[in-house]
Design a protein around this motif. Sequence first.
Motif, PDB file in Angstrom:
ATOM      1  N   LEU A   1      54.776  38.633  40.908  1.00  0.00           N
ATOM      2  CA  LEU A   1      55.005  39.642  39.876  1.00  0.00           C
ATOM      3  C   LEU A   1      54.719  39.099  38.481  1.00  0.00           C
ATOM      4  CD1 LEU A   1      58.274  41.413  41.050  1.00  0.00           C
ATOM      5  CD2 LEU A   1      55.983  42.379  40.918  1.00  0.00           C
ATOM      6  N   ALA A   2      55.196  37.899  38.203  1.00  0.00           N
ATOM      7  CA  ALA A   2      54.996  37.329  36.866  1.00  0.00           C
ATOM      8  C   ALA A   2      53.508  37.202  36.538  1.00  0.00           C
ATOM      9  CB  ALA A   2      55.680  35.975  36.757  1.00  0.00           C
ATOM     10  N   ASP A   3      52.710  36.794  37.521  1.00  0.00           N
ATOM     11  CA  ASP A   3      51.266  36.668  37.303  1.00  0.00           C
ATOM     12  C   ASP A   3      50.625  38.020  37.020  1.00  0.00           C
ATOM     13  OD1 ASP A   3      51.304  33.909  37.715  1.00  0.00           O
ATOM     14  OD2 ASP A   3      51.017  34.136  39.880  1.00  0.00           O
ATOM     15  N   ARG A   4      51.063  39.036  37.717  1.00  0.00           N
ATOM     16  CA  ARG A   4      50.467  40.365  37.554  1.00  0.00           C
ATOM     17  C   ARG A   4      50.879  41.036  36.257  1.00  0.00           C
ATOM     18  NH1 ARG A   4      51.735  43.897  42.418  1.00  0.00           N
ATOM     19  NH2 ARG A   4      53.505  42.522  42.688  1.00  0.00           N
ATOM     20  N   TYR A   5      52.015  40.630  35.692  1.00  0.00           N
ATOM     21  CA  TYR A   5      52.528  41.312  34.510  1.00  0.00           C
ATOM     22  C   TYR A   5      52.662  40.401  33.293  1.00  0.00           C
ATOM     23  CZ  TYR A   5      53.396  45.002  37.838  1.00  0.00           C
ATOM     24  OH  TYR A   5      53.223  45.968  38.789  1.00  0.00           O
ATOM     25  N   LEU A   6      51.802  39.393  33.235  1.00  0.00           N
ATOM     26  CA  LEU A   6      51.803  38.527  32.062  1.00  0.00           C
ATOM     27  C   LEU A   6      51.473  39.341  30.822  1.00  0.00           C
ATOM     28  CD1 LEU A   6      49.908  35.322  33.289  1.00  0.00           C
ATOM     29  CD2 LEU A   6      52.272  35.451  32.509  1.00  0.00           C
ATOM     30  N   PRO A   7      52.106  39.015  29.687  1.00  0.00           N
ATOM     31  CA  PRO A   7      51.764  39.736  28.453  1.00  0.00           C
ATOM     32  C   PRO A   7      50.348  39.370  28.005  1.00  0.00           C
ATOM     33  CG  PRO A   7      53.199  37.881  27.988  1.00  0.00           C
ATOM     34  CD  PRO A   7      53.088  37.982  29.487  1.00  0.00           C
ATOM     35  N   TYR A   8      49.749  40.242  27.225  1.00  0.00           N
ATOM     36  CA  TYR A   8      48.420  39.986  26.687  1.00  0.00           C
ATOM     37  C   TYR A   8      48.470  40.247  25.179  1.00  0.00           C
ATOM     38  CZ  TYR A   8      43.504  40.277  25.559  1.00  0.00           C
ATOM     39  OH  TYR A   8      42.283  40.065  24.989  1.00  0.00           O
TER      40      TYR A   8
END
Length: 179
Positions: free
Chosen positions: A3-10
């Motif tokens: 999940l963390a990888d998929r929802y990293l901030p940009y």
Amino acid sequence: MGLADRYLPYYTVEERNKWQGDWELIEGVPYALASPSVEHQRIIKNLIVELDKGIKNCETQNCEVIPDIDYYVSEDTVVRPDVVVICGNPGEKVTTTPKIIFEVVSPSSVKMDEHLKYELYEREGVEYYCLVYPTEDRKHVKIFQLENGRYKKVFGTVNETFEFTVNGCKLTVNFSRVL
């Protein structure tokens, strides 16, 4: 992929430039910069002294040694190497690829310096990437030189000198004076 990888901030560099504190941004992902130790700063000073000796002999190449400056790679990537050698006229911001980048590796920056920045600098065409390890149990230097778009390790000790070739200019660094 978690999940963390998929929802990293940009974020963009423009957004990052408004933040408080010191941050690097690599492909939109923020990384906080740690406060450097006295030993870290001492090594940077020694590197600058060593590199400046060679640069002064090559004034016609218009190269200079700059510590702790932001290198703007793209709209979503800005890093702050410990020491860079740049050639040409950078203007107010370093936006062209440095010829040499030095990173002083701390226990908290090992993964970033050995992997993420290694790949970034290789991709961006930095001619020499140098990792300086100041800790007593790992005190040494690794130098990688770009060959055919890939880094090749060309140096790996501490008690010797290494000669960098930048725009036809020879810069010799005695690493026993650095560490």
